[in-house]
Design a protein around this motif. Structure first.
Motif, PDB file in Angstrom:
ATOM      1  N   ALA A 198      47.989  47.276  27.992  1.00 14.75           N
ATOM      2  CA  ALA A 198      46.741  48.005  27.759  1.00 14.75           C
ATOM      3  C   ALA A 198      46.641  48.348  26.275  1.00 14.75           C
ATOM      4  O   ALA A 198      47.665  48.559  25.621  1.00 14.75           O
ATOM      5  N   PRO A 199      45.402  48.420  25.718  1.00 16.86           N
ATOM      6  CA  PRO A 199      45.239  48.761  24.303  1.00 16.86           C
ATOM      7  C   PRO A 199      45.932  50.082  23.986  1.00 16.86           C
ATOM      8  O   PRO A 199      45.754  51.069  24.711  1.00 16.86           O
ATOM      9  N   GLY A 200      46.734  50.084  22.913  1.00 14.92           N
ATOM     10  CA  GLY A 200      47.439  51.314  22.517  1.00 14.92           C
ATOM     11  C   GLY A 200      48.908  51.305  22.877  1.00 14.92           C
ATOM     12  O   GLY A 200      49.693  52.096  22.345  1.00 14.92           O
ATOM     13  N   GLN A 201      49.299  50.407  23.780  1.00 12.82           N
ATOM     14  CA  GLN A 201      50.714  50.381  24.200  1.00 12.82           C
ATOM     15  C   GLN A 201      51.581  49.702  23.141  1.00 12.82           C
ATOM     16  O   GLN A 201      51.091  48.976  22.280  1.00 12.82           O
ATOM     17  N   PHE A 202      52.884  49.967  23.233  1.00 17.36           N
ATOM     18  CA  PHE A 202      53.819  49.378  22.260  1.00 17.36           C
ATOM     19  C   PHE A 202      54.951  48.668  22.991  1.00 17.36           C
ATOM     20  O   PHE A 202      55.165  48.879  24.182  1.00 17.36           O
ATOM     21  N   ASN A 203      55.647  47.821  22.248  1.00 23.65           N
ATOM     22  CA  ASN A 203      56.860  47.163  22.745  1.00 23.65           C
ATOM     23  C   ASN A 203      58.043  47.596  21.907  1.00 23.65           C
ATOM     24  O   ASN A 203      57.883  47.997  20.746  1.00 23.65           O
ATOM     25  N   MET A 204      59.248  47.485  22.451  1.00 20.60           N
ATOM     26  CA  MET A 204      60.479  47.633  21.674  1.00 20.60           C
ATOM     27  C   MET A 204      60.917  46.221  21.302  1.00 20.60           C
ATOM     28  O   MET A 204      61.186  45.389  22.176  1.00 20.60           O
ATOM     29  N   LEU A 205      60.945  45.932  19.989  1.00 19.83           N
ATOM     30  CA  LEU A 205      61.280  44.585  19.492  1.00 19.83           C
ATOM     31  C   LEU A 205      62.711  44.588  18.983  1.00 19.83           C
ATOM     32  O   LEU A 205      63.036  45.386  18.083  1.00 19.83           O
ATOM     33  N   ILE A 210      57.023  48.836  18.091  1.00 16.52           N
ATOM     34  CA  ILE A 210      55.869  48.326  17.351  1.00 16.52           C
ATOM     35  C   ILE A 210      54.710  48.167  18.331  1.00 16.52           C
ATOM     36  O   ILE A 210      54.881  47.609  19.422  1.00 16.52           O
ATOM     37  N   SER A 211      53.544  48.639  17.952  1.00 19.26           N
ATOM     38  CA  SER A 211      52.370  48.538  18.826  1.00 19.26           C
ATOM     39  C   SER A 211      51.943  47.089  18.979  1.00 19.26           C
ATOM     40  O   SER A 211      52.139  46.279  18.069  1.00 19.26           O
ATOM     41  N   ILE A 212      51.319  46.804  20.085  1.00 17.12           N
ATOM     42  CA  ILE A 212      50.773  45.457  20.280  1.00 17.12           C
ATOM     43  C   ILE A 212      49.404  45.440  19.582  1.00 17.12           C
ATOM     44  O   ILE A 212      48.607  46.365  19.756  1.00 17.12           O
ATOM     45  N   SER A 213      49.167  44.394  18.770  1.00 16.16           N
ATOM     46  CA  SER A 213      47.950  44.405  17.949  1.00 16.16           C
ATOM     47  C   SER A 213      46.937  43.337  18.370  1.00 16.16           C
ATOM     48  O   SER A 213      45.915  43.176  17.720  1.00 16.16           O
ATOM     49  N   SER A 214      47.221  42.639  19.459  1.00 20.82           N
ATOM     50  CA  SER A 214      46.361  41.500  19.816  1.00 20.82           C
ATOM     51  C   SER A 214      45.396  41.835  20.955  1.00 20.82           C
ATOM     52  O   SER A 214      45.377  42.947  21.478  1.00 20.82           O
ATOM     53  N   THR A 224      51.159  55.265  26.728  1.00 21.32           N
ATOM     54  CA  THR A 224      49.784  55.506  27.187  1.00 21.32           C
ATOM     55  C   THR A 224      48.805  54.618  26.420  1.00 21.32           C
ATOM     56  O   THR A 224      49.184  53.968  25.461  1.00 21.32           O
ATOM     57  N   GLN A 225      47.554  54.638  26.836  1.00 20.14           N
ATOM     58  CA  GLN A 225      46.585  53.693  26.275  1.00 20.14           C
ATOM     59  C   GLN A 225      45.368  54.405  25.694  1.00 20.14           C
ATOM     60  O   GLN A 225      45.104  55.566  26.029  1.00 20.14           O
ATOM     61  N   PRO A 282      47.369  49.217  15.911  1.00 20.90           N
ATOM     62  CA  PRO A 282      47.345  49.688  17.297  1.00 20.90           C
ATOM     63  C   PRO A 282      45.938  49.852  17.856  1.00 20.90           C
ATOM     64  O   PRO A 282      45.748  49.905  19.067  1.00 20.90           O
ATOM     65  N   LEU A 283      44.927  49.938  16.972  1.00 14.68           N
ATOM     66  CA  LEU A 283      43.548  50.098  17.454  1.00 14.68           C
ATOM     67  C   LEU A 283      42.863  48.763  17.708  1.00 14.68           C
ATOM     68  O   LEU A 283      41.836  48.696  18.376  1.00 14.68           O
ATOM     69  N   ARG A 284      43.443  47.680  17.170  1.00 17.31           N
ATOM     70  CA  ARG A 284      42.770  46.381  17.294  1.00 17.31           C
ATOM     71  C   ARG A 284      42.576  45.951  18.757  1.00 17.31           C
ATOM     72  O   ARG A 284      41.487  45.473  19.114  1.00 17.31           O
ATOM     73  N   PRO A 285      43.584  46.140  19.647  1.00 14.62           N
ATOM     74  CA  PRO A 285      43.346  45.769  21.057  1.00 14.62           C
ATOM     75  C   PRO A 285      42.190  46.566  21.678  1.00 14.62           C
ATOM     76  O   PRO A 285      41.441  46.032  22.504  1.00 14.62           O
TER      77      PRO A 285
END
Ligand SMILES: Cc1cc2nc3c(=O)[nH]c(=O)nc-3n(C[C@H](O)[C@H](O)[C@H](O)COP(=O)(O)OP(=O)(O)OC[C@H]3O[C@@H](n4cnc5c(N)ncnc54)[C@H](O)[C@@H]3O)c2cc1C
Ligand code: FES
Length: 287
Positions: free
Chosen positions: A51-58, A68-72, A111-112, A134-137
């Motif tokens: 969901a927009p706003g969520q992050f992953n552990m890389l 790092i937030s998902i930006s796509s 959260t999203q 993080p806002l791009r999604p």
């Protein structure tokens, strides 16, 4: 039958500490110190929704793990992008990775952005620097269902014109969608024709109806605090202002306490949090 998103949530809830191998499909240098990695899982059944706003552990092998937030675009999952600014050990090592290299990823966590709650409202998106990532999604999601929203206003501030992220995409969006984009920089050469000043200076004249607006803000904490104050001054209620918080993280799932922020665990209760709930804690040191 469970939807794709439900299956993905179930899997990440069941195995949140198990990383999934991802192959780097592309590396794009966005600015001097910021790059985007395009990644795909090595084995996929198409379940990696986020969901927009969520992050992953890389996890960079042999170096360490960072949030790092998902930006796509969420609609493109399981292919994902992460836009990262080089600041220290792990992000430097990540920058050296090339197409074809592997990363291990846990997530998505957190959260999203409230894109569903924003339906029927004006939406103001205020970003500072890398905070646009993080806002791009959320922007992709809003654009995909443009007719559900009233005005959409993006207020974006960077240090210099060279630090503007996703420049081409912003220009395309401006032409293609009904989207008001205002960019400002802290300093620029005389050839810069745009605004100079901090993001907050654009808020008093930004075109939105404060009585029916939802605001999403991401950037350095001081920028988020002043942005929230300015939109509140215009009359937006505090419970319609959302911020994305950053804290040191280890587990990402509410177990270790590293990201504790008074009564909250930012990894689980955030990163997207409502200003009326956490505003008074902004700029509080980590416990
Ligand atoms: C939920 C969440 C989402 C995030 N999303 C993104 C993202 O989309 N893109 C991104 O680039 N970063 C993001 N970050 C920040 C990112 O996790 C850190 O920059 C990263 O952990 C730094 O690790 P490092 O090993 O490279 O640096 P370290 O070696 O840990 O730190 C090196 C130096 O940089 C400082 N530092 C650490 N983090 C930051 C920071 N964020 N800004 C400025 N200085 C810092 C440290 O205090 C230290 O002095 C996010 C953080 C969180 C909690
Ligand atoms: S990172 Fe472990 S509790 Fe949040």
């Amino acid at each position: 039958m469970a939807t794709t998103a439900e299956v993905a949530l179930t899997e990440s809830a069941l195995y949140p500490m198990s990383p999934v191998l991802h192959r780097i499909q592309g590396v794009k240098q966005e600015t001097d110190d910021t790059f985007t990695l395009e990644l795909s899982p090595t084995h996929s059944n198409g379940e990696a929704a986020f969901a927009p706003g969520q992050f992953n552990m890389l996890y960079v092998f042999g170096v360490g793990e960072v949030p790092i937030s998902i930006s796509s675009d969420p609609a493109k999952a399981p292919a994902i992008q992460h836009t990262t600014r080089v600041v220290g050990t792990v992000t430097k090592a990540m920058r050296r990775l090339k197409r074809g290299d592997m990363l291990a990823i846990r997530g998505p966590f957190g959260t999203q952005w409230p894109v569903a709650e924003a339906e029927g409202k004006d939406v103001v998106i205020a970003a500072g620097g890398i905070g646009l990532a993080p806002l791009r999604p959320a922007l992709y999601s809003l654009m995909r269902r443009r007719e559900k929203y009233r005005k959409i206003v993006l207020l974006y501030g960077t240090r210099t014109p060279e630090d503007i992220l996703y420049r081409k995409e912003l220009e395309q969006w401006r032409g293609k969608f009904d989207l008001e984009i205002q960019v400002t920089v802290d300093r620029a050469a005389s050839s810069w024709r745009g605004n100079v000043g901090v993001v907050t200076t654009m808020i008093p004249r930004a075109p939105f109806d404060p009585t029916n607006t939802l605001v999403m803000v991401c950037g350095p904490e001081v920028m988020m605090r002043f942005t929230a104050q300015e939109v509140l001054k215009r009359g937006v209620p505090a419970n319609r202002v959302y911020l994305s918080m950053e804290r040191n993280m280890k587990c990402g799932i509410g177990l270790c306490g590293h990201c504790q922020y008074r009564g909250y665990f930012v990894c689980k209760d955030g990163p997207v949090m409502r200003f009326d709930e956490i505003g008074s804690l902004l700029n509080t040191a980590e416990v």
